[in-house]
Write a protein that holds these residues in place. Structure first.
Motif, PDB file in Angstrom:
ATOM      1  N   PHE A 121       0.850  -1.191   0.000  1.00 16.72           N
ATOM      2  CA  PHE A 121       0.000   0.000   0.000  1.00 16.72           C
ATOM      3  C   PHE A 121       0.889   1.246   0.000  1.00 16.72           C
ATOM      4  O   PHE A 121       2.074   1.190   0.349  1.00 16.72           O
ATOM      5  CB  PHE A 121      -0.964   0.000   1.195  1.00 16.72           C
ATOM      6  N   GLN A 122       0.302   2.364  -0.383  1.00 21.78           N
ATOM      7  CA  GLN A 122       1.083   3.585  -0.553  1.00 21.78           C
ATOM      8  C   GLN A 122       1.069   4.424   0.718  1.00 21.78           C
ATOM      9  O   GLN A 122       0.022   4.733   1.272  1.00 21.78           O
ATOM     10  CB  GLN A 122       0.539   4.409  -1.728  1.00 21.78           C
ATOM     11  N   VAL A 123       2.267   4.795   1.176  1.00 23.34           N
ATOM     12  CA  VAL A 123       2.432   5.652   2.346  1.00 23.34           C
ATOM     13  C   VAL A 123       2.934   7.004   1.861  1.00 23.34           C
ATOM     14  O   VAL A 123       3.921   7.084   1.127  1.00 23.34           O
ATOM     15  CB  VAL A 123       3.440   5.050   3.345  1.00 23.34           C
ATOM     16  N   ILE A 124       2.245   8.070   2.251  1.00 22.24           N
ATOM     17  CA  ILE A 124       2.647   9.405   1.808  1.00 22.24           C
ATOM     18  C   ILE A 124       3.064  10.256   3.004  1.00 22.24           C
ATOM     19  O   ILE A 124       2.693   9.974   4.139  1.00 22.24           O
ATOM     20  CB  ILE A 124       1.520  10.109   1.012  1.00 22.24           C
ATOM     21  N   ASN A 125       3.838  11.304   2.711  1.00 21.33           N
ATOM     22  CA  ASN A 125       4.361  12.188   3.742  1.00 21.33           C
ATOM     23  C   ASN A 125       3.496  13.436   3.848  1.00 21.33           C
ATOM     24  O   ASN A 125       3.335  14.180   2.881  1.00 21.33           O
ATOM     25  CB  ASN A 125       5.808  12.574   3.378  1.00 21.33           C
ATOM     26  N   ASN A 126       2.923  13.665   5.021  1.00 22.81           N
ATOM     27  CA  ASN A 126       2.128  14.861   5.264  1.00 22.81           C
ATOM     28  C   ASN A 126       2.802  15.684   6.362  1.00 22.81           C
ATOM     29  O   ASN A 126       2.556  15.494   7.548  1.00 22.81           O
ATOM     30  CB  ASN A 126       0.696  14.490   5.666  1.00 22.81           C
ATOM     31  N   ASN A 127       3.712  16.568   5.936  1.00 22.47           N
ATOM     32  CA  ASN A 127       4.463  17.410   6.877  1.00 22.47           C
ATOM     33  C   ASN A 127       5.183  16.587   7.936  1.00 22.47           C
ATOM     34  O   ASN A 127       5.196  16.937   9.122  1.00 22.47           O
ATOM     35  CB  ASN A 127       3.539  18.426   7.553  1.00 22.47           C
ATOM     36  N   GLY A 128       5.783  15.473   7.520  1.00 25.77           N
ATOM     37  CA  GLY A 128       6.548  14.635   8.431  1.00 25.77           C
ATOM     38  C   GLY A 128       5.766  13.493   9.036  1.00 25.77           C
ATOM     39  O   GLY A 128       6.357  12.576   9.608  1.00 25.77           O
ATOM     40  N   SER A 129       4.439  13.534   8.933  1.00 25.98           N
ATOM     41  CA  SER A 129       3.600  12.448   9.437  1.00 25.98           C
ATOM     42  C   SER A 129       3.224  11.505   8.298  1.00 25.98           C
ATOM     43  O   SER A 129       3.033  11.945   7.168  1.00 25.98           O
ATOM     44  CB  SER A 129       2.330  13.002  10.089  1.00 25.98           C
ATOM     45  N   ALA A 130       3.113  10.233   8.614  1.00 26.52           N
ATOM     46  CA  ALA A 130       2.733   9.245   7.609  1.00 26.52           C
ATOM     47  C   ALA A 130       1.224   9.174   7.473  1.00 26.52           C
ATOM     48  O   ALA A 130       0.492   9.261   8.464  1.00 26.52           O
ATOM     49  CB  ALA A 130       3.278   7.874   7.985  1.00 26.52           C
ATOM     50  N   GLU A 131       0.746   9.040   6.237  1.00 29.56           N
ATOM     51  CA  GLU A 131      -0.661   8.761   5.957  1.00 29.56           C
ATOM     52  C   GLU A 131      -0.723   7.699   4.872  1.00 29.56           C
ATOM     53  O   GLU A 131       0.228   7.517   4.106  1.00 29.56           O
ATOM     54  CB  GLU A 131      -1.407  10.032   5.524  1.00 29.56           C
ATOM     55  N   PHE A 132      -1.847   6.998   4.811  1.00 26.75           N
ATOM     56  CA  PHE A 132      -2.007   5.908   3.858  1.00 26.75           C
ATOM     57  C   PHE A 132      -2.992   6.320   2.764  1.00 26.75           C
ATOM     58  O   PHE A 132      -4.076   6.828   3.067  1.00 26.75           O
ATOM     59  CB  PHE A 132      -2.500   4.649   4.569  1.00 26.75           C
ATOM     60  N   LEU A 133      -2.594   6.084   1.515  1.00 23.07           N
ATOM     61  CA  LEU A 133      -3.446   6.437   0.377  1.00 23.07           C
ATOM     62  C   LEU A 133      -4.337   5.252   0.027  1.00 23.07           C
ATOM     63  O   LEU A 133      -3.845   4.143  -0.207  1.00 23.07           O
ATOM     64  CB  LEU A 133      -2.581   6.832  -0.819  1.00 23.07           C
ATOM     65  N   VAL A 134      -5.629   5.503  -0.007  1.00 24.42           N
ATOM     66  CA  VAL A 134      -6.614   4.455  -0.294  1.00 24.42           C
ATOM     67  C   VAL A 134      -7.397   4.846  -1.540  1.00 24.42           C
ATOM     68  O   VAL A 134      -7.826   5.999  -1.676  1.00 24.42           O
ATOM     69  CB  VAL A 134      -7.584   4.267   0.890  1.00 24.42           C
ATOM     70  N   THR A 135      -7.574   3.891  -2.463  1.00 18.49           N
ATOM     71  CA  THR A 135      -8.335   4.147  -3.678  1.00 18.49           C
ATOM     72  C   THR A 135      -9.410   3.083  -3.834  1.00 18.49           C
ATOM     73  O   THR A 135      -9.110   1.909  -4.061  1.00 18.49           O
ATOM     74  CB  THR A 135      -7.431   4.154  -4.919  1.00 18.49           C
ATOM     75  N   THR A 136     -10.662   3.495  -3.679  1.00 17.30           N
ATOM     76  CA  THR A 136     -11.804   2.604  -3.943  1.00 17.30           C
ATOM     77  C   THR A 136     -12.609   3.264  -5.060  1.00 17.30           C
ATOM     78  O   THR A 136     -12.125   3.381  -6.168  1.00 17.30           O
ATOM     79  CB  THR A 136     -12.632   2.400  -2.659  1.00 17.30           C
ATOM     80  N   ASN A 137     -13.834   3.702  -4.789  1.00 17.90           N
ATOM     81  CA  ASN A 137     -14.534   4.533  -5.776  1.00 17.90           C
ATOM     82  C   ASN A 137     -14.064   5.983  -5.670  1.00 17.90           C
ATOM     83  O   ASN A 137     -14.305   6.795  -6.565  1.00 17.90           O
ATOM     84  CB  ASN A 137     -16.055   4.439  -5.585  1.00 17.90           C
ATOM     85  N   LEU A 138     -13.382   6.292  -4.542  1.00 10.25           N
ATOM     86  CA  LEU A 138     -12.748   7.589  -4.328  1.00 10.25           C
ATOM     87  C   LEU A 138     -11.308   7.354  -3.911  1.00 10.25           C
ATOM     88  O   LEU A 138     -10.930   6.258  -3.490  1.00 10.25           O
ATOM     89  CB  LEU A 138     -13.481   8.381  -3.228  1.00 10.25           C
ATOM     90  N   THR A 139     -10.491   8.410  -4.026  1.00 15.33           N
ATOM     91  CA  THR A 139      -9.123   8.348  -3.526  1.00 15.33           C
ATOM     92  C   THR A 139      -9.013   9.287  -2.332  1.00 15.33           C
ATOM     93  O   THR A 139      -9.390  10.459  -2.420  1.00 15.33           O
ATOM     94  CB  THR A 139      -8.115   8.751  -4.616  1.00 15.33           C
TER      95      THR A 139
END
Length: 438
Positions: A121-139
């Motif tokens: 799964f994709q982990v993105i950087n949000n000002n130093g904090s980790a968040e997970f990118l989820v794609t279903t019918n929306l991203t």
């Protein structure tokens, strides 16, 4: 004056007598504070039963006392625990696990990129904090504490169903090395699940409580916590009911998943050798992974296990419609499993040696060796620890449930449950650092 003293004494005696008779003849009250172990790989919930004085780890509807720390997002729903884990191979980009590694942590961009490379799964950087990118019918993105909240909500609901009442308060465990921010974000996850956290307790201290070490005279306690994805070794000093973590070391990329992966790769090599076709279908990989996990567990009790797995063995891009599956069969011995993982097992001793050096302690000065985490059931691992210390580790508590048992005891204390327990008091060690082996 003496008459007043006598009256007060009579009232106190009457209260004690009423309390005693109530304990003996009235049904005990239901626990109102739950204990939560939000693990990296698995999590559990337990309660301390008033009156009876024992801990009950609450099972799910299938009787399982731990749920995988996984959350999966589909087009129609959000699945948690075992249902999410079942989608790990077929819905890998939207099935989030190991969120505890990221909760409340500030990352350097390069370190986050390095950490996230191991996940599908994709982990993105949000000002130093980790968040997970989820794609279903929306991203969209979700935070580690949101993932934690879904797991905690699931366990809260399990407890409410079992107890037949609403639960609003809990005690939760965290790794000893968690800083204030990580602890606060863990509390935030619980708040999102509708829970008020009465106390946060370190996992090694909780494990020591499960073994009853808060009530006996021991001084140096070594806790070896080897779960599905991480190894944590803690050296505790204990006097009376007070614990101080003296040294910590570990490997956050070593655990039962790695042992299973070695066996899975071996099985896939055997499939190629037997049938001349590499395993490529996600469904085949998923079946083999399940059997590798099952074989690993069974080998803790048996010298060998038989594996029988139906496989399609066809290229994913050119499926052969109606092609019958083939049956892959092999025998896995405990000796072969140990050989596959020999170098990984040896790595377990590295942090043990480090905490002894950091704590200025010799192996023979350790009073109790406490094993935590399901992977410590592996006979070869217990043998290595026994040989290193020249004494038997304490295995009187189910290692999978040691932390949740200790947290549940602390939850009973916070809820004022009878019979009264000795509370474990943790003394913060501000100068403590964790040595990591990767």
């Amino acid at each position: 004056m003496s008459g007043e003293v006598s009256m007060i004494g009579s009232v106190i005696l009457a209260l004690f007598l009423a309390g005693y008779l109530g304990q003996q003849y009235l049904p005990p009250p239901k626990p109102r504070v739950i204990g939560l172990d939000l693990g990296t790989t698995y999590c559990s919930v337990g309660v301390f039963n008033p009156g009876v004085g024992d801990v009950e780890v609450i099972a799910d509807e299938e009787g399982r006392k731990s749920i995988p720390s996984a959350v999966s997002f589909t087009l129609t729903e959000v699945l948690v625990g075992h249902e999410a884990q079942d989608l790990a191979d077929s819905n890998p980009q939207n099935t989030i696990y190991d969120a505890k590694r990221f909760i409340g942590k500030i990352f350097d961009p390069n370190l986050l990129e390095q950490e996230s490379a191991r996940y599908p799964f994709q982990v993105i950087n949000n000002n130093g904090s980790a968040e997970f990118l989820v794609t279903t019918n929306l991203t969209f993105t979700v935070s580690p504490e949101f993932i934690g909240s879904r797991l905690l909500l699931k366990m809260k609901q399990m407890a409410e169903k079992h107890l037949g009442m609403q639960i609003e308060k809990a005690v939760i465990s965290v790794p000893a090395e968690f800083d204030e921010r990580q602890r606060n974000y863990t509390i935030r996850a619980a708040n999102l699940a509708g829970l008020e956290i009465l106390r946060v307790i370190n996992e090694p201290t909780a494990a020591a409580m499960a073994y009853g070490l808060h009530k006996v005279e021991v001084f140096n306690v070594l806790v070896v916590d080897l779960g599905g994805g991480t190894l944590d070794v803690s050296l505790l000093n204990k006097q009376g009911g007070m614990f101080i973590t003296r040294a910590m070391a570990g490997n956050n990329k070593l655990g039962g998943q790695d042992f299973s992966q070695r066996l899975l790769q071996h099985m896939m090599d055997q499939v190629l050798q037997t049938f001349g076709i590499a395993v490529s279908l996600k469904e085949d990989v998923h079946r083999l992974r399940q059997h590798a996990d099952e074989a690993k567990l069974n080998l803790t009790l048996q010298p060998s296990v038989s594996v029988r797995v139906p496989l399609q063995l066809q290229a994913a891009e050119t499926p052969a419609a109606g092609k019958p599956p083939v049956l892959f069969q092999m025998t896995v011995t405990r000796e072969a499993f140990e050989e596959l993982n020999a170098d990984l097992f040896q790595k377990i001793l590295e942090p043990i040696k480090t905490v002894l050096v950091e704590g200025r302690l010799k192996a023979e000065e350790v009073d109790e060796i406490v094993l935590v985490g399901g992977s410590t059931r592996i006979p070869r691992i217990r043998q290595l620890i026994r040989q290193f210390f020249g004494k038997e580790p304490n295995t009187s508590v189910d290692p999978d449930l040691a932390v949740v048992t200790g947290v549940a005891i602390q939850a009973g204390i916070m809820g004022g449950s009878w019979p009264l327990q000795v509370s474990a008091i943790e003394i913060p060690n501000r100068h403590l650092r964790k040595v990591n082996f990767n």
